[in-house]
Design an enzyme around this catalytic site. Structure first.
Site, PDB file in Angstrom:
ATOM      1  CG  ASN A   9       2.467  -0.323   4.761  1.00 53.16           C
ATOM      2  OD1 ASN A   9       3.371  -0.423   5.592  1.00 53.16           O
ATOM      3  ND2 ASN A   9       1.414  -1.134   4.733  1.00 53.16           N
ATOM      4  CE  LYS A  11       2.125  -4.067   2.827  1.00 49.03           C
ATOM      5  NZ  LYS A  11       1.179  -5.040   2.306  1.00 49.03           N
ATOM      6  CG  HIS A  93      -2.089  -2.914   6.824  1.00 46.33           C
ATOM      7  ND1 HIS A  93      -2.035  -4.239   6.465  1.00 46.33           N
ATOM      8  CD2 HIS A  93      -1.799  -2.205   5.700  1.00 46.33           C
ATOM      9  CE1 HIS A  93      -1.726  -4.317   5.176  1.00 46.33           C
ATOM     10  NE2 HIS A  93      -1.579  -3.097   4.693  1.00 46.33           N
ATOM     11  CD  GLU A  95       0.107  -6.899   5.212  1.00 43.77           C
ATOM     12  OE1 GLU A  95       0.982  -6.217   5.772  1.00 43.77           O
ATOM     13  OE2 GLU A  95      -0.027  -6.949   3.972  1.00 43.77           O
ATOM     14  CD  GLU A 164      -4.227  -0.726   2.342  1.00 48.32           C
ATOM     15  OE1 GLU A 164      -3.355  -0.310   1.586  1.00 48.32           O
ATOM     16  OE2 GLU A 164      -3.981  -1.431   3.335  1.00 48.32           O
ATOM     17  N   GLY A 170      -0.987  -6.937  -2.186  1.00 46.52           N
ATOM     18  CA  GLY A 170       0.178  -7.776  -2.480  1.00 46.52           C
ATOM     19  C   GLY A 170      -0.115  -8.911  -3.449  1.00 46.52           C
ATOM     20  CB  SER A 208      -2.142  -4.584  -6.454  1.00 50.96           C
ATOM     21  OG  SER A 208      -1.883  -5.759  -5.706  1.00 50.96           O
TER      22      SER A 208
HETATM   23  P1  PGA Z   1       0.433  -3.528  -1.905  1.00 47.22           P
HETATM   24  O1  PGA Z   1       0.157  -3.230  -0.352  1.00 47.22           O
HETATM   25  O2  PGA Z   1       0.561  -2.196  -2.600  1.00 47.22           O
HETATM   26  O3  PGA Z   1       1.726  -4.307  -1.918  1.00 47.22           O
HETATM   27  O4  PGA Z   1      -0.728  -4.312  -2.409  1.00 47.22           O
HETATM   28  C1  PGA Z   1      -0.682  -2.169   0.055  1.00 47.22           C
HETATM   29  C2  PGA Z   1      -0.807  -2.173   1.552  1.00 47.22           C
HETATM   30  O5  PGA Z   1      -0.817  -3.254   2.148  1.00 47.22           O
HETATM   31  O6  PGA Z   1      -0.876  -1.095   2.183  1.00 47.22           O
END
Ligand code: PGA
Length: 246
Positions: A9, A11, A93, A95, A164, A170, A208
């Protein structure tokens, strides 16, 4: 035996130049035994498609509209994603749930729109830190998944699910393999009650995931791969994670 799936992803990262370098690094590092895909920002989908021509890796987007078409300025429809060859689209997601106030029902409607156009939705669910600390993890993820099950009914077996935990995204904090597995097992049971295909469905873990924790996460019985954010931006890290899934 479910084949593992690893999805990058990206982003809101990248540029034409950095994407070209990343994709060329991945082309050199692959192929892998797992299925692999990258979900890229909308403007880069077509160039990604070109860069991946003839490759086993597939590509997709990070969101789509729940609407079919029309006066929805700024939105991108599932039909458009299908038109440019997307195999996957991430929906729900955390976010987007947090920053764009996407409801469980809107996420379910987006998943339905994607399936209607032959694009596989990767539906994200996950609890916040406060919800986990309040002992609500199961209730939250089950509520989020229930909306999708209710909306998709007999098509639910066609989705990819991604667990997630919001507090792990993140942050460098990862759910332990056992913590993640416990939630994946709950989600699998919920799918099992809804579809005979639950044993074949892939439930990804995201939050992560890095080369050094991927093997132990992917070794859990109900973790069928990963949704990778930060580590998907470095060819060496992403390919190591893909190898870990192989
Ligand atoms: P990350 O993000 O691996 O940077 O924690 C995962 C995601 O948001 O899909």
């Amino acid at each position: 035996m479910r084949k593992k799936l690893v999805v990058g992803n990206w982003k809101m990262h990248g540029s034409r130049a950095s994407n070209a370098a990343l994709l060329s690094g991945l082309r050199e590092a692959g192929p892998w035994n797992a299925d692999v895909a990258v979900c890229v920002p909308f403007p880069y989908i077509t160039e990604t498609a070109l860069a991946l021509t003839g490759q086993a890796m597939s590509f997709g987007a990070q969101d789509c509209s729940a609407h079919e078409q029309g006066a929805y300025t700024g939105e991108v429809s599932a039909a458009m994603l299908a038109d440019v060859g997307c195999r996957y689209v991430i929906v729900g997601h955390s976010e987007r749930r947090a920053f764009h106030h996407e409801s469980d029902q809107l996420v379910a409607d987006k998943a339905k729109a994607a399936l209607a156009h032959g694009v596989t939705p990767i539906v994200c669910v996950g609890e916040t830190r406060a919800e986990r600390e309040a002992g609500q993890t199961e209730a939250v993820v089950k509520r989020q998944l229930a909306a999708v099950i209710h909306t998709l009914t007999h098509c639910i077996g066609e989705i990819v699910l991604a667990y997630e935990p919001v507090w792990a995204i993140g942050t460098g904090l990862t759910a332990s393999p056992e913590e993640a597995q416990a939630v994946h097992a709950v989600l699998r049971m919920q799918l099992h009650a809804a579809t005979q295909k639950s044993d074949a469905m892939r439930i990804l873990y995201g939050g992560s995931v890095k080369p050094d924790n991927a093997v132990s996460l992917f070794g859990q019985p109900d973790i069928d791969g990963g949704l990778i954010g930060g580590a998907a931006l470095k060819a060496a890290d992403f390919s190591a994670i893909c190898r870990a899934a192989g």
